[in-house]
Design a protein around this motif. Structure first.
Motif, PDB file in Angstrom:
ATOM      1  N   PRO A 160      -0.513  13.606  -0.251  1.00 17.63           N
ATOM      2  CA  PRO A 160      -1.994  13.626  -0.019  1.00 17.63           C
ATOM      3  C   PRO A 160      -2.527  13.286   1.548  1.00 17.63           C
ATOM      4  CG  PRO A 160      -1.214  11.570  -1.131  1.00 17.63           C
ATOM      5  CD  PRO A 160      -0.200  12.432  -0.903  1.00 17.63           C
ATOM      6  N   GLY A 161      -3.585  13.770   1.996  1.00 18.49           N
ATOM      7  CA  GLY A 161      -4.011  13.802   3.138  1.00 18.49           C
ATOM      8  C   GLY A 161      -4.726  12.327   3.509  1.00 18.49           C
ATOM      9  N   HIS A 162      -5.063  11.729   2.471  1.00 19.02           N
ATOM     10  CA  HIS A 162      -5.767  10.224   2.544  1.00 19.02           C
ATOM     11  C   HIS A 162      -5.095   9.430   1.454  1.00 19.02           C
ATOM     12  CE1 HIS A 162      -8.521  13.640   3.368  1.00 19.02           C
ATOM     13  NE2 HIS A 162      -8.963  12.793   4.300  1.00 19.02           N
ATOM     14  N   ALA A 163      -5.267   8.205   1.895  1.00 16.12           N
ATOM     15  CA  ALA A 163      -4.900   6.784   1.117  1.00 16.12           C
ATOM     16  C   ALA A 163      -5.818   5.905   1.243  1.00 16.12           C
ATOM     17  CB  ALA A 163      -3.433   6.391   1.587  1.00 16.12           C
ATOM     18  N   CYS A 164      -5.923   4.985  -0.009  1.00 18.96           N
ATOM     19  CA  CYS A 164      -6.793   3.788   0.079  1.00 18.96           C
ATOM     20  C   CYS A 164      -6.106   2.675   0.419  1.00 18.96           C
ATOM     21  CB  CYS A 164      -7.227   3.568  -1.458  1.00 18.96           C
ATOM     22  SG  CYS A 164      -8.046   2.174  -1.704  1.00 18.96           S
ATOM     23  N   LEU A 165      -6.898   1.513   1.446  1.00 18.15           N
ATOM     24  CA  LEU A 165      -6.278   0.616   1.939  1.00 18.15           C
ATOM     25  C   LEU A 165      -7.226  -0.576   1.623  1.00 18.15           C
ATOM     26  CD1 LEU A 165      -4.402  -0.902   3.930  1.00 18.15           C
ATOM     27  CD2 LEU A 165      -5.927  -0.422   5.784  1.00 18.15           C
ATOM     28  N   HIS A 166      -6.889  -1.575   1.158  1.00 21.34           N
ATOM     29  CA  HIS A 166      -7.417  -2.678   0.699  1.00 21.34           C
ATOM     30  C   HIS A 166      -7.430  -3.909   1.721  1.00 21.34           C
ATOM     31  CE1 HIS A 166      -9.383  -5.716  -1.865  1.00 21.34           C
ATOM     32  NE2 HIS A 166      -8.431  -6.264  -1.769  1.00 21.34           N
ATOM     33  N   LEU A 207      -5.948   4.077  12.668  1.00 18.73           N
ATOM     34  CA  LEU A 207      -4.940   3.363  12.454  1.00 18.73           C
ATOM     35  C   LEU A 207      -3.843   4.270  13.181  1.00 18.73           C
ATOM     36  CD1 LEU A 207      -2.733   1.557  11.051  1.00 18.73           C
ATOM     37  CD2 LEU A 207      -2.767   3.233   9.214  1.00 18.73           C
ATOM     38  N   THR A 208      -3.215   3.776  14.545  1.00 20.06           N
ATOM     39  CA  THR A 208      -2.213   4.379  15.226  1.00 20.06           C
ATOM     40  C   THR A 208      -0.828   4.571  14.210  1.00 20.06           C
ATOM     41  OG1 THR A 208      -3.181   3.899  17.248  1.00 20.06           O
ATOM     42  CG2 THR A 208      -0.816   4.712  17.274  1.00 20.06           C
ATOM     43  N   ILE A 209      -0.534   5.872  14.106  1.00 15.55           N
ATOM     44  CA  ILE A 209       0.743   6.071  13.426  1.00 15.55           C
ATOM     45  C   ILE A 209       1.805   6.366  14.486  1.00 15.55           C
ATOM     46  CG2 ILE A 209       2.171   7.752  11.898  1.00 15.55           C
ATOM     47  CD1 ILE A 209      -0.487   6.415  10.532  1.00 15.55           C
ATOM     48  N   SER A 210       1.599   6.932  15.613  1.00 16.19           N
ATOM     49  CA  SER A 210       2.723   7.339  16.809  1.00 16.19           C
ATOM     50  C   SER A 210       1.967   7.355  17.934  1.00 16.19           C
ATOM     51  CB  SER A 210       3.340   8.402  16.439  1.00 16.19           C
ATOM     52  OG  SER A 210       3.890   8.637  14.977  1.00 16.19           O
ATOM     53  N   TYR A 211       2.771   7.121  19.079  1.00 18.56           N
ATOM     54  CA  TYR A 211       2.211   7.038  20.425  1.00 18.56           C
ATOM     55  C   TYR A 211       3.065   8.429  20.898  1.00 18.56           C
ATOM     56  CZ  TYR A 211       0.160   2.533  19.967  1.00 18.56           C
ATOM     57  OH  TYR A 211      -0.570   1.506  19.541  1.00 18.56           O
ATOM     58  N   ALA A 212       2.395   8.906  21.982  1.00 17.00           N
ATOM     59  CA  ALA A 212       3.017  10.220  22.526  1.00 17.00           C
ATOM     60  C   ALA A 212       3.956   9.752  23.614  1.00 17.00           C
ATOM     61  CB  ALA A 212       2.004  10.942  23.176  1.00 17.00           C
ATOM     62  N   GLN A 213       5.141  10.171  23.702  1.00 16.81           N
ATOM     63  CA  GLN A 213       6.253   9.748  24.883  1.00 16.81           C
ATOM     64  C   GLN A 213       6.069  10.717  25.902  1.00 16.81           C
ATOM     65  OE1 GLN A 213       7.634   6.885  25.286  1.00 16.81           O
ATOM     66  NE2 GLN A 213       8.437   6.264  23.200  1.00 16.81           N
ATOM     67  N   HIS A 217       0.935  -1.215   0.141  1.00 17.43           N
ATOM     68  CA  HIS A 217       0.017  -0.075   0.121  1.00 17.43           C
ATOM     69  C   HIS A 217       0.609   1.246   0.156  1.00 17.43           C
ATOM     70  CE1 HIS A 217      -2.684  -3.162   1.514  1.00 17.43           C
ATOM     71  NE2 HIS A 217      -3.688  -2.438   0.877  1.00 17.43           N
ATOM     72  N   PRO A 218       1.618   1.627  -1.297  1.00 18.60           N
ATOM     73  CA  PRO A 218       2.350   2.840  -1.129  1.00 18.60           C
ATOM     74  C   PRO A 218       1.898   4.220  -0.727  1.00 18.60           C
ATOM     75  CG  PRO A 218       2.021   1.829  -3.199  1.00 18.60           C
ATOM     76  CD  PRO A 218       1.450   0.869  -2.375  1.00 18.60           C
ATOM     77  N   GLU A 219       0.254   4.111  -1.028  1.00 23.44           N
ATOM     78  CA  GLU A 219       0.022   5.753  -0.936  1.00 23.44           C
ATOM     79  C   GLU A 219      -0.163   5.779   0.784  1.00 23.44           C
ATOM     80  OE1 GLU A 219      -3.974   5.466  -2.643  1.00 23.44           O
ATOM     81  OE2 GLU A 219      -3.047   5.953  -4.675  1.00 23.44           O
ATOM     82  N   VAL A 220      -0.391   4.624   1.508  1.00 23.18           N
ATOM     83  CA  VAL A 220      -0.568   4.629   2.820  1.00 23.18           C
ATOM     84  C   VAL A 220       0.772   4.547   3.538  1.00 23.18           C
ATOM     85  CG1 VAL A 220      -1.225   3.279   4.925  1.00 23.18           C
ATOM     86  CG2 VAL A 220      -2.769   2.985   3.049  1.00 23.18           C
ATOM     87  N   ALA A 221       1.677   4.169   2.942  1.00 25.37           N
ATOM     88  CA  ALA A 221       3.126   4.519   3.348  1.00 25.37           C
ATOM     89  C   ALA A 221       3.518   5.754   3.379  1.00 25.37           C
ATOM     90  CB  ALA A 221       4.131   3.394   2.339  1.00 25.37           C
ATOM     91  N   GLU A 222       3.234   6.594   1.996  1.00 32.53           N
ATOM     92  CA  GLU A 222       3.530   7.949   1.871  1.00 32.53           C
ATOM     93  C   GLU A 222       2.851   8.822   2.957  1.00 32.53           C
ATOM     94  OE1 GLU A 222       3.176  11.263  -1.742  1.00 32.53           O
ATOM     95  OE2 GLU A 222       2.466   9.115  -1.954  1.00 32.53           O
ATOM     96  N   PRO A 281     -13.763  -8.779   0.312  1.00 31.48           N
ATOM     97  CA  PRO A 281     -12.653  -7.780   0.467  1.00 31.48           C
ATOM     98  C   PRO A 281     -13.154  -6.535   0.018  1.00 31.48           C
ATOM     99  CG  PRO A 281     -11.788  -9.870  -0.699  1.00 31.48           C
ATOM    100  CD  PRO A 281     -13.424  -9.967  -0.739  1.00 31.48           C
ATOM    101  N   PHE A 282     -12.720  -5.316   0.782  1.00 30.53           N
ATOM    102  CA  PHE A 282     -13.141  -4.061   0.464  1.00 30.53           C
ATOM    103  C   PHE A 282     -12.078  -3.108   0.874  1.00 30.53           C
ATOM    104  CE2 PHE A 282     -13.856  -5.222   4.921  1.00 30.53           C
ATOM    105  CZ  PHE A 282     -13.529  -4.116   5.706  1.00 30.53           C
ATOM    106  N   ASP A 283     -12.219  -1.843   0.322  1.00 35.30           N
ATOM    107  CA  ASP A 283     -11.374  -0.971   0.428  1.00 35.30           C
ATOM    108  C   ASP A 283     -11.855   0.398   1.451  1.00 35.30           C
ATOM    109  OD1 ASP A 283      -9.801  -1.673  -1.696  1.00 35.30           O
ATOM    110  OD2 ASP A 283     -10.782  -0.863  -3.142  1.00 35.30           O
ATOM    111  N   ILE A 284     -10.996   0.716   1.898  1.00 39.95           N
ATOM    112  CA  ILE A 284     -11.392   2.083   3.147  1.00 39.95           C
ATOM    113  C   ILE A 284     -10.361   3.301   2.827  1.00 39.95           C
ATOM    114  CG2 ILE A 284     -12.480   0.451   4.840  1.00 39.95           C
ATOM    115  CD1 ILE A 284      -9.840   0.926   6.576  1.00 39.95           C
ATOM    116  N   THR A 285     -10.686   4.373   3.545  1.00 48.61           N
ATOM    117  CA  THR A 285      -9.876   5.404   3.237  1.00 48.61           C
ATOM    118  C   THR A 285      -9.106   5.625   4.404  1.00 48.61           C
ATOM    119  OG1 THR A 285     -11.317   6.676   1.563  1.00 48.61           O
ATOM    120  CG2 THR A 285      -9.720   7.793   2.702  1.00 48.61           C
ATOM    121  N   VAL A 286      -7.850   5.788   4.585  1.00 49.49           N
ATOM    122  CA  VAL A 286      -7.025   6.113   5.519  1.00 49.49           C
ATOM    123  C   VAL A 286      -6.758   7.388   5.613  1.00 49.49           C
ATOM    124  CG1 VAL A 286      -4.878   5.551   6.946  1.00 49.49           C
ATOM    125  CG2 VAL A 286      -6.002   3.672   5.647  1.00 49.49           C
ATOM    126  N   GLY A 287      -7.057   8.098   6.683  1.00 44.45           N
ATOM    127  CA  GLY A 287      -6.953   9.546   6.468  1.00 44.45           C
ATOM    128  C   GLY A 287      -8.243  10.204   6.851  1.00 44.45           C
TER     129      GLY A 287
END
Length: 186
Positions: free
Chosen positions: A150-156, A127-133, A10-15, A73-79
């Motif tokens: 982009p502020g959103h990405a597709c996840l399959h 989707l947790t990206i980072s935890y506060a320390q 999922h390169p868009e999610v990685a970005e 299977p389905f797609d969702i938007t991350v962001g």
């Protein structure tokens, strides 16, 4: 039960994830590393994994396979990316398919382990990206996160995993061992 987020697929999610990390460089955050990015579908709440026998795991895997056999299977938007005092998350939407998948998973757990096993509080998924320390200005973090484009990405989503989770609250990490991978549909 997790949906794992494999960034190589999922390169868009990685970005999106890397963009969040880049703009928040210098903030006191523990970033969730690639192999550990996940969406929590449910948790078994009656016993720790170490007390669940292999027979019970096999029975649960069979029940989950049956329950998810006709789930497409389905797609969702991350962001969008969101900052809070707990860290950085990506909102997930639309909710309907994730909620349906959660209900199927919860029904399978309930069928095998009973009502005590399904007490995990379900809410709006993320989707947790980072935890506060440590403390930081979450408003400033949010302002910076809005610049990630982009502020959103597709996840399959085409499978879920039964996992044995290890949480380290000091290091703010969650890791796991996959016990079973259950595909959606047959």
């Amino acid at each position: 039960m997790y949906i794992t987020v494999e960034l190589a697929q999922h390169p868009e999610v990685a970005e999106l994830v890397r963009g969040a990390w880049d703009v928040l460089r210098g903030f006191p955050l523990s970033h969730v590393q690639d192999p550990w990015l996940h969406i929590t579908l449910d948790q078994i709440t009656d016993e720790p994994t170490s007390r669940i026998t292999q027979y019970e795991r096999d029975t649960l895997t069979a029940e989950l396979t049956e329950a998810l056999g006709d789930a497409e299977p389905f797609d969702i938007t991350v962001g969008s990316l969101l900052s809070s005092r707990y860290g950085v998350i990506a909102d997930l939407h639309p909710d309907e398919e994730l909620t349906s998948l959660h209900r199927r998973v919860r029904g399978a757990i309930r069928a095998v382990r009973g009502e005590r096993a399904v007490q995990y509080p379900w809410g709006v998924q993320h989707l947790t990206i980072s935890y506060a320390q440590a403390e930081a200005d979450s408003d400033e973090a949010q302002r910076l996160l809005r610049s990630v484009r982009p502020g959103h990405a597709c996840l399959h989503i085409d499978k879920v995993r039964l996992v044995d989770v290890t949480a380290d609250s000091g290091a703010k990490t969650i890791t796991w061992q996959t016990l079973a991978e259950i595909p959606l549909g047959r």
